[in-house]
Design a protein around this motif. Structure first.
Motif, PDB file in Angstrom:
ATOM      1  N   HIS A   1     115.247  27.949  44.080  1.00 45.25           N
ATOM      2  CA  HIS A   1     116.039  29.010  43.564  1.00 45.25           C
ATOM      3  C   HIS A   1     115.956  29.133  41.858  1.00 45.25           C
ATOM      4  O   HIS A   1     116.077  30.110  41.301  1.00 45.25           O
ATOM      5  CB  HIS A   1     117.640  28.496  43.762  1.00 45.25           C
ATOM      6  N   ARG A   2     115.642  28.152  41.073  1.00 47.74           N
ATOM      7  CA  ARG A   2     115.224  28.203  39.659  1.00 47.74           C
ATOM      8  C   ARG A   2     114.267  29.025  39.508  1.00 47.74           C
ATOM      9  O   ARG A   2     114.215  29.846  38.501  1.00 47.74           O
ATOM     10  CB  ARG A   2     115.200  26.737  39.116  1.00 47.74           C
TER      11      ARG A   2
ATOM     12  N   LEU B   1     115.791  32.487  39.814  1.00 53.32           N
ATOM     13  CA  LEU B   1     116.474  32.907  38.526  1.00 53.32           C
ATOM     14  C   LEU B   1     115.805  33.256  37.341  1.00 53.32           C
ATOM     15  O   LEU B   1     115.924  33.954  36.453  1.00 53.32           O
ATOM     16  CB  LEU B   1     117.448  31.922  38.382  1.00 53.32           C
ATOM     17  N   ASN B   2     114.748  32.533  36.982  1.00 53.25           N
ATOM     18  CA  ASN B   2     113.718  32.597  36.057  1.00 53.25           C
ATOM     19  C   ASN B   2     112.867  33.682  35.972  1.00 53.25           C
ATOM     20  O   ASN B   2     112.092  33.773  34.957  1.00 53.25           O
ATOM     21  CB  ASN B   2     113.313  31.030  35.725  1.00 53.25           C
ATOM     22  N   HIS B   3     112.800  34.372  37.155  1.00 56.43           N
ATOM     23  CA  HIS B   3     112.075  35.602  37.397  1.00 56.43           C
ATOM     24  C   HIS B   3     112.938  36.653  37.386  1.00 56.43           C
ATOM     25  O   HIS B   3     112.551  37.925  37.638  1.00 56.43           O
ATOM     26  CB  HIS B   3     111.031  35.500  38.450  1.00 56.43           C
ATOM     27  N   PHE B   4     114.129  36.634  37.058  1.00 49.52           N
ATOM     28  CA  PHE B   4     114.982  37.693  36.907  1.00 49.52           C
ATOM     29  C   PHE B   4     114.829  38.456  35.720  1.00 49.52           C
ATOM     30  O   PHE B   4     114.331  38.033  34.600  1.00 49.52           O
ATOM     31  CB  PHE B   4     116.669  37.280  36.757  1.00 49.52           C
ATOM     32  N   ASP B   5     114.789  39.779  35.547  1.00 48.04           N
ATOM     33  CA  ASP B   5     114.685  40.764  34.444  1.00 48.04           C
ATOM     34  C   ASP B   5     115.843  40.345  33.342  1.00 48.04           C
ATOM     35  O   ASP B   5     115.605  40.323  32.210  1.00 48.04           O
ATOM     36  CB  ASP B   5     114.554  42.109  34.908  1.00 48.04           C
TER      37      ASP B   5
ATOM     38  N   ASP C   1     109.226  25.818  41.956  1.00 52.73           N
ATOM     39  CA  ASP C   1     108.569  26.085  43.101  1.00 52.73           C
ATOM     40  C   ASP C   1     108.912  27.563  43.476  1.00 52.73           C
ATOM     41  O   ASP C   1     109.954  27.793  43.933  1.00 52.73           O
ATOM     42  CB  ASP C   1     109.007  25.033  44.517  1.00 52.73           C
ATOM     43  N   PRO C   2     107.864  28.276  43.895  1.00 49.37           N
ATOM     44  CA  PRO C   2     108.014  29.754  44.232  1.00 49.37           C
ATOM     45  C   PRO C   2     108.338  29.615  45.749  1.00 49.37           C
ATOM     46  O   PRO C   2     108.124  28.853  46.427  1.00 49.37           O
ATOM     47  CB  PRO C   2     106.609  30.183  44.148  1.00 49.37           C
ATOM     48  N   PRO C   3     109.316  30.566  46.130  1.00 46.45           N
ATOM     49  CA  PRO C   3     109.736  30.638  47.520  1.00 46.45           C
ATOM     50  C   PRO C   3     108.375  31.116  48.492  1.00 46.45           C
ATOM     51  O   PRO C   3     107.557  31.672  48.221  1.00 46.45           O
ATOM     52  CB  PRO C   3     110.354  31.706  47.586  1.00 46.45           C
TER      53      PRO C   3
END
Length: 268
Positions: free
Chosen positions: A55-56, A59-63, A259-261
């Motif tokens: 999930h981190r 969130l860290n790939h949100f615009d 970790d990417p989903p």
């Protein structure tokens, strides 16, 4: 104030900005049909990322991640001298965006919650902003949806002609939704949490003096103790402890340590 960019708050990247910059960014993206994932994170929202590497990553790939909650604003001011005058509260930002959308002819879409909440929310928003166009509203399916059902949801939003979609599914499901649907919808997708219930008149907001002191959680805990006690009584002290470690340079929190989903959650 302009957006000062993303700052590391115990491993989660939060934009250092005020209401004016946040609303301007969202409205500009809506006019340009630009995909954008947005959330307003208070302590609980930040901690969902701290405690979950996948999930981190989301969130860290949100615009755009708004500093909702005074403790998040304080962290930005103390760590980065941001001089933010106030938090950027999700429910308030929703109203400000709706106000601008009404003025500039940008239709909105409401996704999530229950039909009764959407009906009351739509009524109250249109009463407050008579020029606001609500292009459509779709309640949550309260389950993980299939790939076909996701395509149906996307098509309904696209066909509505909406320029902005608000998402009210609760944290962290709404952030998962905004992350996964971002590239399917050419518009801002804003996760707004309890804003639906606040603006529908189903949930009382904390008095402003409590919110300004960072004590909104006390009011909300009193309103919903069974649902929220773990969130506030366990996560708040942990946030303070981790922030203290970061501020004293006793622990490094790497925003890239994620970790990417591997597959979509596809909440509906």
């Amino acid at each position: 104030m302009i957006d000062q960019g993303k700052k590391n708050v115990i491993g989660v990247l939060v934009n250092s900005l005020d209401y004016e910059a946040a609303v301007s960014t969202i409205i500009t993206a809506a006019h340009q049909h630009q995909p954008m994932s947005i959330s307003a994170l208070a302590v609980h929202g930040v901690m969902t990322g701290v405690l979950d590497r996948i999930h981190r990553y989301r969130l860290n790939h949100f615009d755009l991640v708004l500093p909702d909650g005074q403790p998040v604003r304080w962290a930005l001011n103390l760590l980065y001298h941001a001089r933010l005058p106030d938090r950027v509260c999700g429910p308030t930002t929703m109203l400000l965006v709706c106000e601008r959308a009404a003025e500039e002819g940008l239709p909105i879409y409401l996704y999530g919650s229950k039909p009764s909440v959407l009906e009351a929310l739509s009524h109250n928003l249109c009463k407050r902003f008579p020029k606001l166009v609500i292009a459509g509203a779709q309640p949550s399916r309260f389950k993980q949806v299939s790939a076909e059902e996701k395509r149906e949801i996307v098509q309904q939003i696209r066909k509505s002609g909406a320029a902005i979609t608000f998402v009210g599914l609760g944290c962290p499901r709404q952030e998962v939704w905004a992350y996964e649907y971002r590239n399917d919808l050419s518009m801002p997708l804003m996760a707004v949490g309890a804003a639906y219930d606040f603006h529908a008149g189903n949930l009382a907001k904390a008095p402003e003096f409590l919110a300004s002191l960072g004590l909104e959680w006390v009011f909300r805990l009193a309103m919903e103790p069974k649902r929220l006690w773990k969130r506030y009584l366990l996560l708040n002290p942990l946030y303070i402890w981790l922030f203290t470690l970061q501020s004293l340079n006793l622990k490094r929190f790497d925003p890239q340590d994620t970790d990417p989903p591997l597959e979509e959650m596809r909440y509906g």
